[in-house]
Write an enzyme that holds these catalytic residues in place. Structure first.
Site, PDB file in Angstrom:
ATOM      1  N   ALA A   8      12.433  -6.260  31.474  1.00 11.01           N
ATOM      2  CA  ALA A   8      13.184  -5.915  32.690  1.00 11.01           C
ATOM      3  C   ALA A   8      13.077  -4.411  32.947  1.00 11.01           C
ATOM      4  CB  ALA A   8      14.640  -6.330  32.532  1.00 11.01           C
ATOM      5  N   ASN A   9      13.816  -3.919  33.925  1.00  9.34           N
ATOM      6  CA  ASN A   9      13.862  -2.478  34.186  1.00  9.34           C
ATOM      7  C   ASN A   9      15.275  -2.103  34.621  1.00  9.34           C
ATOM      8  OD1 ASN A   9      14.051  -2.696  37.198  1.00  9.34           O
ATOM      9  ND2 ASN A   9      12.078  -3.712  36.882  1.00  9.34           N
ATOM     10  N   ARG A  10      15.476  -0.818  34.919  1.00 10.57           N
ATOM     11  CA  ARG A  10      16.840  -0.321  35.129  1.00 10.57           C
ATOM     12  C   ARG A  10      17.350  -0.430  36.567  1.00 10.57           C
ATOM     13  NH1 ARG A  10      18.076   2.105  30.429  1.00 10.57           N
ATOM     14  NH2 ARG A  10      16.353   3.043  29.286  1.00 10.57           N
ATOM     15  N   SER A  11      16.634  -1.133  37.425  1.00  9.47           N
ATOM     16  CA  SER A  11      17.089  -1.233  38.825  1.00  9.47           C
ATOM     17  C   SER A  11      18.461  -1.927  38.897  1.00  9.47           C
ATOM     18  CB  SER A  11      16.061  -2.037  39.629  1.00  9.47           C
ATOM     19  OG  SER A  11      16.604  -2.385  40.876  1.00  9.47           O
TER      20      SER A  11
ATOM     21  N   ALA B 241      12.539  -3.760  42.294  1.00 11.68           N
ATOM     22  CA  ALA B 241      11.674  -3.156  41.275  1.00 11.68           C
ATOM     23  C   ALA B 241      11.027  -4.316  40.524  1.00 11.68           C
ATOM     24  CB  ALA B 241      12.498  -2.290  40.341  1.00 11.68           C
TER      25      ALA B 241
END
Ligand code: C5P
Length: 401
Positions: free
Chosen positions: A211-214, A277
């Site tokens: 995942a990512n920090r969006s 994102a």
């Protein structure tokens, strides 16, 4: 006074969040609105009609069979003699009644008799919000054309539990009220928009993912801003902890491939704003079972495969929307990378921002963006993500008119 002359019927049902409705009354009135409160028996367990009446500077309606109240306005007039009905807090119980057309007290009767737009601000324990019965009721109410604001994620007042269920803050409710009442400026009425927001989760195995920090804040704010201007908005959202924006159809997805399918299903549209994102890569073949540590074998290799580029697909699609907007989150060469992206993705506009960790933009509430079009570059000042959304919705409306 943005709400001058507006009459709001505020239905309060029984939840601890009722204390926030006292502030809501103040906030609405300081913007010029007239607030007429209706309280359920439950609401009166949390705040007194005396306090509500003092803040609203008028009569508080509580009883369906009150001769005095019936002579004053009557429940049918109460239901219709307003510009908007706001239900805050909206408990699971009141929503269940509304979804089923029950009318066994003044609040539910007024809601059934009203032909005015309705905004609900749910407040309940996260387990109650997540319960299939509540999910069904919310879907029904949305289908009936009712708008929602929140609930938000966070700690519950009773403590010890966290999750989706906190009532939206008074100023968020005010913003939603203003949006719903702002019938004058709806340049996107009759237009369809699709917006992506949030991260994607790409499974490694049934319990792990990439995942990512969006946070989804910018994308959700854009969906809300387009809806406020009258667009019919489909928001395709990856996993986020935000509530659904009012007046927007939300499609929840996890993986990039699901996001692409949901976006394509929302075409044809006039507007596409791809803010998500999206993970560039997914695990080529996610394990169907949880990967176990094997003694002596070391970590398992992760084979990645490229995800579809949703913006690029939409930008070159046979049903390409008239306005296609992409975002470019960069940590270096923001402008030149943005220009390349504009070309490659077939977008009309790239909203480029510097997401270097020191800017605090990723996951934060503010944004500082450059608008990159074939015509040139425009730098916007440091703004809240809501303000970026509002200005961007205005920019889009201008392109379409
Ligand atoms: O290429 P990059 O990821 O920097 O491009 C960012 C833009 O492209 C954003 O608007 C994002 O939503 C979109 N995008 C997409 N699908 C991908 C990757 C990015 O829609 N797989």
């Amino acid at each position: 006074m943005p709400l001058a002359g507006k009459r709001i019927l505020l239905v309060m049902s029984g939840g601890i969040a009722a204390y926030k409705s006292l502030d809501l009354i103040r906030r609405l009135r300081e913007r010029g609105a007239e607030v007429r409160p209706v309280m359920t028996a439950g609401a009166q367990q949390f705040v007194t009609p005396l306090a509500v009446g003092a803040l609203s500077a008028g009569h508080v309606y509580t009883d369906l069979f009150s001769r005095e109240d019936e002579q004053d306005v009557g429940h049918i007039r109460l239901a219709r003699d307003c510009d908007l009905v706001v239900v805050a807090p909206a408990t699971a119980d009141l929503m269940a009644k509304m979804a089923n057309g029950l009318a066994d007290d003044l609040a539910s009767t007024v809601l059934l008799a009203s032909d005015r737009p309705v905004l609900l601000a749910p407040a309940m324990n996260p387990k109650m919000w997540a319960h299939p019965a509540t999910r069904r009721n919310v879907a029904t109410l949305r289908g009936d054309g009712l708008a929602f604001i929140g609930p938000n994620a966070g700690e519950m007042a009773e403590g010890g539990e966290a999750g989706l269920g906190r009532m939206a803050e008074p100023l968020e409710i005010v913003a939603a009220v203003e949006g719903l009442l702002d019938g004058g400026a709806r340049p996107l009425a009759g237009r369809k928009a699709v917006v992506t927001s949030g991260p994607t989760h790409e499974p490694i195995d049934p319990v792990r993912y990439i995942a990512n920090r969006s946070s989804g804040r910018q994308g959700h704010a854009i969906a809300a801003a387009l809806a406020r201007l009258g667009a019919e908005v489909t928001l395709v959202s990856g996993p986020v902890t935000l509530g659904d924006p009012p007046g927007v159809t939300v499609v929840k997805v996890e993986r990039a491939e699901e996001m692409l399918q949901a976006v394509l299903a929302a075409l044809p549209a006039d507007i596409a704003v791809m803010v998500a994102a999206v993970a560039d890569w997914r695990v080529a073949t996610p394990n169907t079972e949880k990967i176990k540590k094997q003694p002596g074998e070391g970590p398992p290799p992760l084979m990645l495969a490229e995800n579809p580029d949703i913006l690029k697909t939409v930008g070159h699609h046979a049903k390409r929307p008239k306005v296609v907007v992409g975002f470019a989150a960069e940590t270096q060469d923001v402008e030149s990378n943005g220009r390349v992206k504009l070309q490659k993705k077939g977008a009309d506009l790239i909203v480029a921002n510097d997401v270097s960790p020191e800017t605090g933009i990723m996951g934060g509430t503010r944004n500082s963006v450059k608008l990159i079009t074939a015509g040139g570059v425009e730098q916007w000042p440091d703004l809240s993500k809501d303000d970026v959304a509002g200005r961007l919705a205005g920019w889009i409306a201008e392109r379409l008119t």
